[in-house]
Design an enzyme around this catalytic site. Structure first.
Site, PDB file in Angstrom:
ATOM      1  N   LYS A 139       0.850  -1.195   0.000  1.00 33.65           N
ATOM      2  CA  LYS A 139       0.000   0.000   0.000  1.00 33.65           C
ATOM      3  C   LYS A 139       0.881   1.237   0.000  1.00 33.65           C
ATOM      4  CE  LYS A 139      -1.834   1.721   3.819  1.00 33.65           C
ATOM      5  NZ  LYS A 139      -1.495   3.173   3.881  1.00 33.65           N
ATOM      6  N   ASP A 162      -3.571   4.222  -1.969  1.00 34.61           N
ATOM      7  CA  ASP A 162      -4.521   4.697  -0.965  1.00 34.61           C
ATOM      8  C   ASP A 162      -4.617   6.220  -1.008  1.00 34.61           C
ATOM      9  OD1 ASP A 162      -6.313   4.695   1.128  1.00 34.61           O
ATOM     10  OD2 ASP A 162      -4.797   4.412   2.683  1.00 34.61           O
ATOM     11  N   LYS A 182      -7.713   7.914  -1.355  1.00 34.79           N
ATOM     12  CA  LYS A 182      -8.989   8.383  -0.789  1.00 34.79           C
ATOM     13  C   LYS A 182      -9.528   9.585  -1.582  1.00 34.79           C
ATOM     14  CE  LYS A 182      -7.893   6.801   3.899  1.00 34.79           C
ATOM     15  NZ  LYS A 182      -6.468   6.439   3.696  1.00 34.79           N
ATOM     16  N   ASP A 227     -13.795  14.504  -4.972  1.00 38.96           N
ATOM     17  CA  ASP A 227     -13.812  15.794  -5.657  1.00 38.96           C
ATOM     18  C   ASP A 227     -15.061  15.824  -6.533  1.00 38.96           C
ATOM     19  OD1 ASP A 227     -12.948  18.275  -6.931  1.00 38.96           O
ATOM     20  OD2 ASP A 227     -10.932  17.723  -6.262  1.00 38.96           O
ATOM     21  N   THR A 234     -13.369  15.662 -12.046  1.00 37.25           N
ATOM     22  CA  THR A 234     -12.010  15.571 -11.517  1.00 37.25           C
ATOM     23  C   THR A 234     -11.699  14.154 -11.055  1.00 37.25           C
ATOM     24  OG1 THR A 234     -12.059  17.893 -10.846  1.00 37.25           O
ATOM     25  CG2 THR A 234     -10.427  16.491  -9.788  1.00 37.25           C
ATOM     26  N   THR A 270     -10.580   3.921  10.442  1.00 34.78           N
ATOM     27  CA  THR A 270     -10.448   3.111  11.653  1.00 34.78           C
ATOM     28  C   THR A 270      -9.891   3.900  12.830  1.00 34.78           C
ATOM     29  OG1 THR A 270      -8.314   2.317  10.829  1.00 34.78           O
ATOM     30  CG2 THR A 270     -10.232   0.907  10.461  1.00 34.78           C
ATOM     31  N   ARG A 303       2.607  -0.559  10.558  1.00 31.90           N
ATOM     32  CA  ARG A 303       3.569  -0.439  11.650  1.00 31.90           C
ATOM     33  C   ARG A 303       4.026  -1.764  12.254  1.00 31.90           C
ATOM     34  NH1 ARG A 303       0.422   4.596  14.306  1.00 31.90           N
ATOM     35  NH2 ARG A 303      -1.194   3.679  12.982  1.00 31.90           N
TER      36      ARG A 303
END
Length: 230
Positions: free
Chosen positions: A34, A61, A63, A66, A70, A116, A207
């Site tokens: 990702k 990713d 997100k 618009d 666009t 999340t 992480r």
């Protein structure tokens, strides 16, 4: 799909040098990555193209949200990159525009329902009248109607989402934390095995892998846990 196709490692890393080193360290253990805002604005979009050329799958990713035109023009260019997945915020008009722009391609469009990192208090403060679970399910129904390829949601909502979308749509869940690991800024988390059992098709892990003392071993451990369910 096997476990390796379902594990998406989030390259939430500040520099291209570190990202390239991480991919080299993980080697053939990981096949899906990702790329989000942090790396995208440090050269990550070209790196996404390189990963695709190297046979890796990429979840971009971004997100997107618009005006329709666009969004559509952006999706048309992203299709040309050859990435596997792309996120949009689950607003009906934006989703419909993206679906039309991606028609005939292999790009899986994912609807982001509720982040999340957000709980009910966060949604109230943002002006929403729904609790997270209710808002997720409302947006899932809208994404299904728009013809999206999948959903991004917390693993806590995976079971309910799967009941709505059926067996074929992707249900991609971030906020995955192996047992005993720090939740960080995530508020709705689940272990890899529990997430798959709940109905998730793909798990996004950042992480717990990229900040681990031994990232490859961390990824292998997560894959092993995933295989106990699959």
């Amino acid at each position: 799909m096997n476990a390796r196709d379902r594990l998406i490692v989030g390259l939430d890393i500040p520099t291209m040098t570190e990202a390239e080193k991480m991919v080299a360290t993980l080697g053939d253990t990981v096949s899906f990555y990702k790329i989000g805002y942090q790396l995208a604005f440090a050269g990550g979009l070209e790196f996404a193209r390189e990963l695709v050329r190297d046979g890796k799958q990429v979840f971009l990713d971004m997100k997107l949200l618009d005006i329709d035109n666009t969004v559509a023009k952006g999706v048309e260019n992203i299709v040309k990159m050859g990435v596997t997945m792309l996120t949009l915020h689950a607003y009906p008009k934006a989703m419909r525009a993206a679906v039309e722009a991606a028609k005939g391609s292999g790009l899986c469009l994912l609807a982001v329902t509720v982040l999340t990192s957000m709980d009910e208090t966060d949604l109230i403060n943002a002006g929403y009248e729904y609790d997270p679970h209710t808002l997720v399910l409302r947006r899932v129904e809208q994404a299904l109607s728009a013809g999206m390829g999948g959903i991004v949601c917390s693993a806590e909502e995976s079971s309910a989402v799967r009941k709505i979308v059926g067996p074929d749509m992707a249900v991609v869940t971030p906020g995955i934390r192996p047992a005993g690991s720090d939740a960080g800024d995530q508020k709705r988390v689940m272990t890899p095995a529990d997430a798959l059992s709940a109905g998730s098709s793909h798990l996004v892990v950042a992480r717990p892998i990229v900040r681990a003392p031994d990232p490859k071993a961390a990824a292998q451990a997560i894959l092993a846990e995933m295989r106990t369910v699959l």
